[in-house]
Scaffold this active site. Structure first.
Site, PDB file in Angstrom:
ATOM      1  N   LYS A 281      59.359  60.831  36.239  1.00 40.48           N
ATOM      2  CA  LYS A 281      58.381  61.489  35.363  1.00 40.48           C
ATOM      3  C   LYS A 281      57.088  61.731  36.128  1.00 40.48           C
ATOM      4  O   LYS A 281      56.454  60.805  36.633  1.00 40.48           O
ATOM      5  CB  LYS A 281      58.113  60.609  34.141  1.00 40.48           C
ATOM      6  CG  LYS A 281      57.019  61.134  33.215  1.00 40.48           C
ATOM      7  CD  LYS A 281      56.729  60.142  32.084  1.00 40.48           C
ATOM      8  CE  LYS A 281      55.518  60.545  31.272  1.00 40.48           C
ATOM      9  NZ  LYS A 281      55.177  59.538  30.235  1.00 40.48           N
ATOM     10  N   ASP A 286      47.927  62.447  31.199  1.00 41.78           N
ATOM     11  CA  ASP A 286      48.469  62.580  29.851  1.00 41.78           C
ATOM     12  C   ASP A 286      47.398  62.293  28.808  1.00 41.78           C
ATOM     13  O   ASP A 286      47.028  61.146  28.572  1.00 41.78           O
ATOM     14  CB  ASP A 286      49.645  61.615  29.667  1.00 41.78           C
ATOM     15  CG  ASP A 286      50.288  61.745  28.293  1.00 41.78           C
ATOM     16  OD1 ASP A 286      50.086  62.793  27.646  1.00 41.78           O
ATOM     17  OD2 ASP A 286      50.975  60.807  27.870  1.00 41.78           O
ATOM     18  N   LYS A 293      45.656  61.081  22.344  1.00 39.78           N
ATOM     19  CA  LYS A 293      45.564  59.630  22.448  1.00 39.78           C
ATOM     20  C   LYS A 293      44.168  59.143  22.042  1.00 39.78           C
ATOM     21  O   LYS A 293      43.212  59.919  22.001  1.00 39.78           O
ATOM     22  CB  LYS A 293      45.831  59.186  23.899  1.00 39.78           C
ATOM     23  CG  LYS A 293      47.230  59.402  24.405  1.00 39.78           C
ATOM     24  CD  LYS A 293      47.336  58.963  25.859  1.00 39.78           C
ATOM     25  CE  LYS A 293      48.726  59.177  26.410  1.00 39.78           C
ATOM     26  NZ  LYS A 293      49.707  58.265  25.818  1.00 39.78           N
ATOM     27  N   ASP A 304      50.440  58.067  34.774  1.00 41.49           N
ATOM     28  CA  ASP A 304      51.612  58.554  34.038  1.00 41.49           C
ATOM     29  C   ASP A 304      52.595  59.293  34.935  1.00 41.49           C
ATOM     30  O   ASP A 304      53.627  59.768  34.462  1.00 41.49           O
ATOM     31  CB  ASP A 304      51.183  59.438  32.867  1.00 41.49           C
ATOM     32  CG  ASP A 304      52.152  59.338  31.696  1.00 41.49           C
ATOM     33  OD1 ASP A 304      52.858  58.324  31.597  1.00 41.49           O
ATOM     34  OD2 ASP A 304      52.204  60.278  30.887  1.00 41.49           O
ATOM     35  N   ASP A 363      52.754  63.595  22.254  1.00 43.10           N
ATOM     36  CA  ASP A 363      52.515  62.484  23.167  1.00 43.10           C
ATOM     37  C   ASP A 363      53.833  61.826  23.598  1.00 43.10           C
ATOM     38  O   ASP A 363      53.827  60.877  24.363  1.00 43.10           O
ATOM     39  CB  ASP A 363      51.595  61.441  22.522  1.00 43.10           C
ATOM     40  CG  ASP A 363      51.027  60.459  23.537  1.00 43.10           C
ATOM     41  OD1 ASP A 363      50.977  60.819  24.740  1.00 43.10           O
ATOM     42  OD2 ASP A 363      50.643  59.346  23.141  1.00 43.10           O
ATOM     43  N   GLU A 365      55.959  63.354  25.477  1.00 42.45           N
ATOM     44  CA  GLU A 365      56.260  64.486  26.358  1.00 42.45           C
ATOM     45  C   GLU A 365      57.105  64.119  27.568  1.00 42.45           C
ATOM     46  O   GLU A 365      57.819  64.955  28.130  1.00 42.45           O
ATOM     47  CB  GLU A 365      54.954  65.142  26.838  1.00 42.45           C
ATOM     48  CG  GLU A 365      54.283  64.514  28.043  1.00 42.45           C
ATOM     49  CD  GLU A 365      53.851  63.064  27.860  1.00 42.45           C
ATOM     50  OE1 GLU A 365      53.805  62.334  28.861  1.00 42.45           O
ATOM     51  OE2 GLU A 365      53.551  62.662  26.715  1.00 42.45           O
ATOM     52  N   ARG A 367      59.795  62.292  27.972  1.00 36.85           N
ATOM     53  CA  ARG A 367      61.243  62.453  27.782  1.00 36.85           C
ATOM     54  C   ARG A 367      61.634  63.927  27.754  1.00 36.85           C
ATOM     55  O   ARG A 367      62.758  64.292  28.118  1.00 36.85           O
ATOM     56  CB  ARG A 367      61.672  61.741  26.494  1.00 36.85           C
ATOM     57  CG  ARG A 367      61.142  62.323  25.212  1.00 36.85           C
ATOM     58  CD  ARG A 367      61.094  61.331  24.064  1.00 36.85           C
ATOM     59  NE  ARG A 367      60.023  60.364  24.226  1.00 36.85           N
ATOM     60  CZ  ARG A 367      59.740  59.406  23.359  1.00 36.85           C
ATOM     61  NH1 ARG A 367      60.462  59.286  22.256  1.00 36.85           N
ATOM     62  NH2 ARG A 367      58.750  58.565  23.593  1.00 36.85           N
TER      63      ARG A 367
END
Length: 516
Positions: A281, A286, A293, A304, A363, A365, A367
């Site tokens: 990833k 993020d 968030k 991230d 949030d 995102e 996956r």
């Protein structure tokens, strides 16, 4: 191999002679392992006992496991200091040797030592759990490099000219067989490569968000590929659209920095078969997107892309070690920003696989981009898959920042991986993948939903990604808790840890025999 920017390129060597004389070495400090009973048998300089006795009698030093104590030496000698490091009760595991070495590195940095000589007692290997010279050598080398790592600073000026440890020599007086010497040399090589590759991942993960956007991560990956002569490619937003990578495009469309798909191939066999796929990833920052968030802690979202950094570190290690395996690495990378063009809750996205995804939470995102990454890895020939991601806050609720959560569709593959993690000292804990969890991914209007709520969230997030393995053996590693620490622990510093680089590399090396 050049060392990463956050740690020294420490030169590690061995010198074992029957007539070894410590006076010939121009070093800043000697390192001596000490048990609660005193220096180990076979130590070439029993003079250390005269320094140890008053320390132990006054309870300043008890030789407890991982305890270090530095003693400045008076007069003009060939060294300035001796660093005693406690072994505790024997036997020691490789992980304990690794942590002890990291503690020594930190003590050496405090005294600004550049050149170190580690005096090895004759029975060092015999009182380790593994009883392997190569394992001991690898652990000591890894620990020294991992423990010496420091986060890059961006201050206007520095008052110190000290750049860290430059040299480590393992010394032993006495006879040594050619086989044992070869084991030590192999262990040192593996320890250096594993640790420097983990530090490369640390460097990337620690970079501020304005220093690392998707295009920057792509350049860093191309640098690794070029260094080792590996096949590589970077797909831009137009190419992603042509291929139909709807998940990666959607997540990245809210940012002024467009998404990228990074691919590197390592071919260690004559045929491109039995290919292992690594998918990391690569969300370089993020915000949560439209599902924004909370403010507190958002600065840590520079981490991230820790999964991307991990798989890139593995490719660096493979390029240096050249094992007889085939590996394809895929990094879908984007910024998740709440721009005017950002994807929204309620959107329906068509992924590269053809499956549609109902977006309930922007949030969630990671996956979504990994779905496209998994499909692309399969298209490149992968028949076994590992994805690595700072995926969920839920894994911290379950495992804290202590262990990486794992989800799989192949228990045998995961058991092999956990065995590799025990050798590297990186903790991995399996989470269940019952049918009921798979069922929670169903959507009324699409093939999958990207969010199932808080119940079983670490598991269902992993299983979402596993859907795109299409039944191939697969492991998901959620490093949201272990990729970035709030304080120093073990061999890891505060900040990025480079977690899973060493374990994935260790597992891949074991596949030279196992794959069929």
């Amino acid at each position: 191999m050049k060392g990463p920017s956050g740690s020294e390129n420490i030169q590690v060597s061995i010198d074992w002679k029957e007539d070894l004389d410590a006076a010939q070495y121009d070093v800043d400090a000697f390192i001596v392992l000490v048990s609660p009973q005193g220096t180990e048998e076979g130590s070439m300089r029993q003079v250390w006992n005269s320094l140890l006795l008053p320390l132990m009698e006054s309870h300043l030093f008890s030789a407890a496991k991982f305890q270090t104590y530095a003693v400045p030496l008076p007069g003009r000698g060939e060294y300035r200091t001796v660093i005693f490091v406690g072994t505790g009760e024997r036997p020691l595991s490789s992980e304990e040797l690794r942590i002890a070495s990291a503690q020594v590195a930190r003590a050496a940095r405090k005294m600004r030592a550049k050149r170190l000589a580690w005096e090895l007692s004759t029975p060092l290997v015999t009182f380790t759990v593994e009883q392997q010279a190569s394992a001991a050598a690898q652990a000591l080398t890894e620990g020294m490099i991992l423990g010496s790592y420091r986060h890059k600073q961006y201050k206007k000026s520095s008052t110190s000219s000290y750049e860290g440890i430059e040299q480590l020599i393992f010394l032993r007086k006495g006879k040594v067989s050619a086989a044992e010497l070869a084991d030590w040399e192999r262990g040192i090589l593996h320890g250096r490569v594993y640790a420097e590759s983990a530090c490369l991942a640390r460097d990337l993960t620690n970079l501020p968000g304005n220093f690392l956007v998707p295009e920057d991560l792509a350049r860093a990956a191309l640098d690794v590929a070029e260094r080792h002569g590996l096949e590589s490619a970077v797909l831009d937003e137009k190419e992603l659209e042509q291929l139909g990578m709807g998940g990666l495009i959607a997540v990245g469309q809210g940012s002024v920095h467009p998404p990228r798909l990074i691919m590197i191939k390592y071919q260690g066999r004559s045929d491109w078969e039995d290919v292992i796929g690594l998918v990391g990833k690569g969300i370089t920052f993020d915000t949560g997107g439209i599902s924004l968030k909370k403010r507190l802690g958002m600065e840590e979202m520079i981490s991230d892309m820790g999964g991307a950094a991990a798989v890139l570190g593995v490719m660096n290690a493979l390029g240096a070690l050249r094992p007889a395996v085939n590996v394809v690495m895929v990094i879908p990378t984007a910024e998740n920003m709440p721009g005017g063009n950002a994807f929204k809750p309620g959107d329906i996205i068509r992924s590269l696989s053809g499956r549609t995804i109902e977006v309930l939470n922007t949030d969630a995102e990671g996956r979504v981009v990994l779905a496209d990454g998994m499909t692309y890895a399969r298209q490149q020939g992968a028949v076994k898959l590992i994805d690595v991601a700072t995926l969920t806050g839920a894994v911290l609720s379950a495992l804290g920042d202590v262990a990486t959560g794992a989800v799989t569709n192949d228990d045998v593959m995961l058991e092999e991986f956990i065995m590799a993690s025990k050798r590297t000292g990186e903790k991995v804990w399996p989470l269940p993948a019952y049918k009921e969890f798979w069922d929670m991914l169903k959507s009324d209007v699409a093939d999958l939903s990207n969010s199932t709520g808080s119940r079983g969230a670490a598991i269902t997030a992993g299983l979402f990604i596993g859907t795109f393995a299409e039944g191939l053996p697969w492991i998901h590693l959620d490093i949201a808790g272990t990729a970035f620490l709030s304080k120093e622990r073990g061999v890891n510093p505060k900040g990025a840890t480079g977690v899973m680089v060493r374990t994935i590399t260790e597992w891949i090396l074991s596949q030279q025999v196992v794959i069929h």
